[in-house]
Design an enzyme around this catalytic site. Structure first.
Site, short mmCIF file in Angstrom:
data_model
loop_
_atom_site.label_atom_id
_atom_site.label_comp_id
_atom_site.label_asym_id
_atom_site.label_seq_id
_atom_site.Cartn_x
_atom_site.Cartn_y
_atom_site.Cartn_z
N GLN A 1 7.93 3.50 1.69
CA GLN A 1 8.63 4.70 1.21
C GLN A 1 8.15 5.95 1.96
OE1 GLN A 1 8.20 6.22 -2.73
NE2 GLN A 1 6.15 5.42 -3.07
N ASP B 1 1.43 -5.69 12.74
CA ASP B 1 0.61 -5.91 11.54
C ASP B 1 -0.75 -5.27 11.81
OD1 ASP B 1 -1.20 -7.06 9.65
OD2 ASP B 1 0.31 -8.60 9.25
N TYR C 1 -1.37 -1.97 1.33
CA TYR C 1 -1.06 -2.86 0.20
C TYR C 1 -1.05 -1.96 -1.03
CZ TYR C 1 -1.65 -6.69 -3.16
OH TYR C 1 -1.50 -7.57 -4.21
N THR C 2 0.11 -1.80 -1.68
CA THR C 2 0.24 -0.78 -2.73
C THR C 2 0.54 -1.36 -4.12
OG1 THR C 2 2.56 -0.48 -2.16
CG2 THR C 2 1.01 1.00 -1.09
N THR D 1 -5.79 7.56 -1.27
CA THR D 1 -5.25 7.67 -2.63
C THR D 1 -6.21 8.34 -3.62
OG1 THR D 1 -4.55 6.31 -4.52
CG2 THR D 1 -6.14 5.33 -3.05
N ASP D 2 -5.62 8.90 -4.67
CA ASP D 2 -6.37 9.42 -5.82
C ASP D 2 -7.14 8.31 -6.54
OD1 ASP D 2 -3.84 8.34 -6.44
OD2 ASP D 2 -3.78 9.37 -8.38
N TYR E 1 -7.47 -2.20 -6.16
CA TYR E 1 -6.72 -1.38 -5.20
C TYR E 1 -7.56 -0.18 -4.76
CZ TYR E 1 -3.30 2.17 -3.66
OH TYR E 1 -2.63 3.15 -2.97
N LYS F 1 -9.00 0.78 -0.98
CA LYS F 1 -8.66 2.03 -0.29
C LYS F 1 -9.95 2.81 0.04
CE LYS F 1 -5.07 3.53 0.43
NZ LYS F 1 -4.15 3.41 1.60
N TRP G 1 0.58 9.49 -6.86
CA TRP G 1 1.82 9.37 -7.64
C TRP G 1 3.05 9.64 -6.75
CZ3 TRP G 1 1.40 11.42 -13.35
CH2 TRP G 1 0.20 10.99 -13.91
N1 NAP Z 1 2.85 4.82 -3.73
C1 NAP Z 1 1.95 5.65 -4.27
O1 NAP Z 1 2.09 6.12 -5.40
C2 NAP Z 1 0.75 6.06 -3.46
C3 NAP Z 1 -0.20 6.90 -4.05
C4 NAP Z 1 -1.31 7.29 -3.30
C5 NAP Z 1 -1.47 6.83 -2.00
N2 NAP Z 1 -0.56 6.00 -1.46
C6 NAP Z 1 -0.77 5.51 -0.10
O2 NAP Z 1 0.30 5.93 0.73
C7 NAP Z 1 0.49 4.98 1.78
C8 NAP Z 1 1.96 4.62 1.87
O3 NAP Z 1 2.33 4.04 0.64
P1 NAP Z 1 3.85 3.79 0.22
O4 NAP Z 1 4.02 4.37 -1.12
O5 NAP Z 1 4.76 4.19 1.33
O6 NAP Z 1 3.80 2.22 0.07
P2 NAP Z 1 4.90 1.13 0.38
O7 NAP Z 1 6.25 1.65 0.09
O8 NAP Z 1 4.44 -0.11 -0.31
O9 NAP Z 1 4.78 0.93 1.94
C9 NAP Z 1 3.68 0.33 2.55
C10 NAP Z 1 4.17 -0.34 3.81
O10 NAP Z 1 3.05 -0.92 4.46
C11 NAP Z 1 3.45 -2.20 4.93
N3 NAP Z 1 2.29 -3.07 5.13
C12 NAP Z 1 1.56 -3.74 4.22
N4 NAP Z 1 0.59 -4.44 4.82
C13 NAP Z 1 0.72 -4.21 6.16
C14 NAP Z 1 0.04 -4.65 7.30
N5 NAP Z 1 -0.98 -5.50 7.21
N6 NAP Z 1 0.44 -4.22 8.51
C15 NAP Z 1 1.48 -3.35 8.62
N7 NAP Z 1 2.19 -2.91 7.58
C16 NAP Z 1 1.80 -3.33 6.35
C17 NAP Z 1 4.36 -2.72 3.84
O11 NAP Z 1 5.14 -3.79 4.35
P3 NAP Z 1 5.60 -4.96 3.35
O12 NAP Z 1 6.54 -4.31 2.39
O13 NAP Z 1 6.24 -5.93 4.27
O14 NAP Z 1 4.36 -5.47 2.69
C18 NAP Z 1 5.18 -1.48 3.53
O15 NAP Z 1 6.29 -1.35 4.41
C19 NAP Z 1 -0.45 3.81 1.47
O16 NAP Z 1 -1.63 3.96 2.20
C20 NAP Z 1 -0.77 4.00 0.00
O17 NAP Z 1 -2.03 3.45 -0.34
C21 NAP Z 1 0.57 5.61 -2.15
#
Ligand code: NAP
Length: 299
Positions: A10, A35, A60-61, A100-101, A124, A128, A149
């Site tokens: 996202q 990857d 990994y989320t 992340t928080d 998780y 992180k 969030w």
């Molecule tokens: N979502 C939240 O609320 C939130 C909050 C705080 C921080 N964050 C951080 O923000 C960042 C982006 O999160 P997001 O919300 O965009 O998550 P997301 O929608 O789950 O996107 C993560 C992407 O990373 C890919 N991925 C997973 N393992 C991988 C690997 N080994 N190599 C390459 N790509 C890989 C996933 O692919 P697949 O779908 O194929 O697995 C997915 O496309 C992450 O670091 C997350 O920890 C997110």
């Protein structure tokens, strides 16, 4: 040129849209294209594209699933970022890494500062936190951006889940004793794309920063705002009932408070998020409007 890993998530997809709107050159790689746990794939991507900066939005989320899949979370959130940072160090390219928080334990009264002690309370969060340390250990040329969030038009997130429930249920029961800062993907993408060129100009300061939507709420407050924003468009007015964390057991224990103080990134890089309320209203309207448009087109 910015090379983005995790381009299909996202945040990644919003980065692609935002960079196109600003005419910022950016190449986004999905997991199948690169990857981040595969050192050879990372090296090949960096060599092929010759970026001036790398951004890691891969991760990994699945917070609850990480309790039963800690190794998968560790690979993507700790080993991968370490490999990416080491490859960036070899190429002399700065890395912006998203964290992340959830690295905090949630016990603090008030918003967390970058220097506050971390203490993750779930798998998780631990993965992180390990990823942050792996990045710091591998390259001095890093900026770690902790956010929280996250919601937007792409992928799956809380806002989209609430819209789905509001369309079908008369009552939404939502946790009201966890506090945090909802962060829109447009705000986050804008922040990352504003920080990136400043690093190239040598203006920025390496290290760890917080960036989240302005203002603090609870999941119940967030849900109430989403429901109120969709009501005029859909006519749906489900009740949003406040419940406690204990009434909504999850496999992963979430921090009770993960509000982030974002004044440092504002001072150093001049980026500030919009109020989460405004962004929630805008994104809700866009998502519901698009859905209504699709339905009327079909009819
Ligand atoms: N979502 C939240 O609320 C939130 C909050 C705080 C921080 N964050 C951080 O923000 C960042 C982006 O999160 P997001 O919300 O965009 O998550 P997301 O929608 O789950 O996107 C993560 C992407 O990373 C890919 N991925 C997973 N393992 C991988 C690997 N080994 N190599 C390459 N790509 C890989 C996933 O692919 P697949 O779908 O194929 O697995 C997915 O496309 C992450 O670091 C997350 O920890 C997110």
């Amino acid at each position: 040129m910015i090379l983005l890993f995790g381009g299909d998530g996202q945040v990644g997809r919003e980065m692609v849209r935002a960079s196109a709107a600003r005419a910022t050159p950016l190449v986004a790689l999905s997991r199948t294209q690169a990857d981040i746990t595969d050192a050879a794939a990372i090296a090949e991507a960096i060599q092929r594209h010759g970026p001036s900066i790398v951004i890691n939005a891969a991760g990994y989320t699945k917070v609850d699933l990480a309790e039963t899949e800690p190794e998968a979370a560790h690979q993507a959130n700790a080993i991968g970022p370490g490999l990416l940072a080491a490859a960036c160090a070899r190429a002399g390219v700065p890395l912006i890494h998203i964290s992340t928080d959830f690295v905090f334990d949630g016990e603090k009264q008030g918003a967390y500062l970058e220097g506050d002690k971390i203490g993750p309370i779930n798998s998780y969060g631990r993965s992180k936190a390990d990823g942050e340390q792996a990045v710091r250990d591998a390259t001095p040329l890093h900026v770690i951006v902790r956010t929280s969030w996250v919601y937007g038009e792409f992928g799956t997130n809380f806002l989209k889940t609430m819209l789905g429930l509001a369309a079908t249920r008369d009552e939404l029961r939502v946790v009201a004793d966890q506090h945090g800062c909802p962060t829109s993907t447009p705000d986050l993408a804008n922040a990352l794309l504003t920080v990136a060129p400043q690093l190239l100009g040598g203006k920025g300061i390496w290290g760890t920063y917080h960036f989240a939507g302005s203002g603090v709420t609870t999941w119940h407050g967030f849900a109430s705002r989403i429901v109120a924003a969709q009501a005029p468009l859909t006519g749906r007015t489900p009740r949003v009932t406040a419940i406690t964390t204990a009434e909504f057991p999850r496999r992963a224990r979430p921090p009770a408070n993960s509000a982030l103080d974002c004044s440092l990134i504002a001072r150093v890089f001049g980026v500030r998020a919009r109020p989460w309320t405004e962004e929630t209203d805008a994104i809700t309207r866009r998502l519901v409007g698009a859905q209504i448009g699709k339905e009327s087109h079909v009819a």
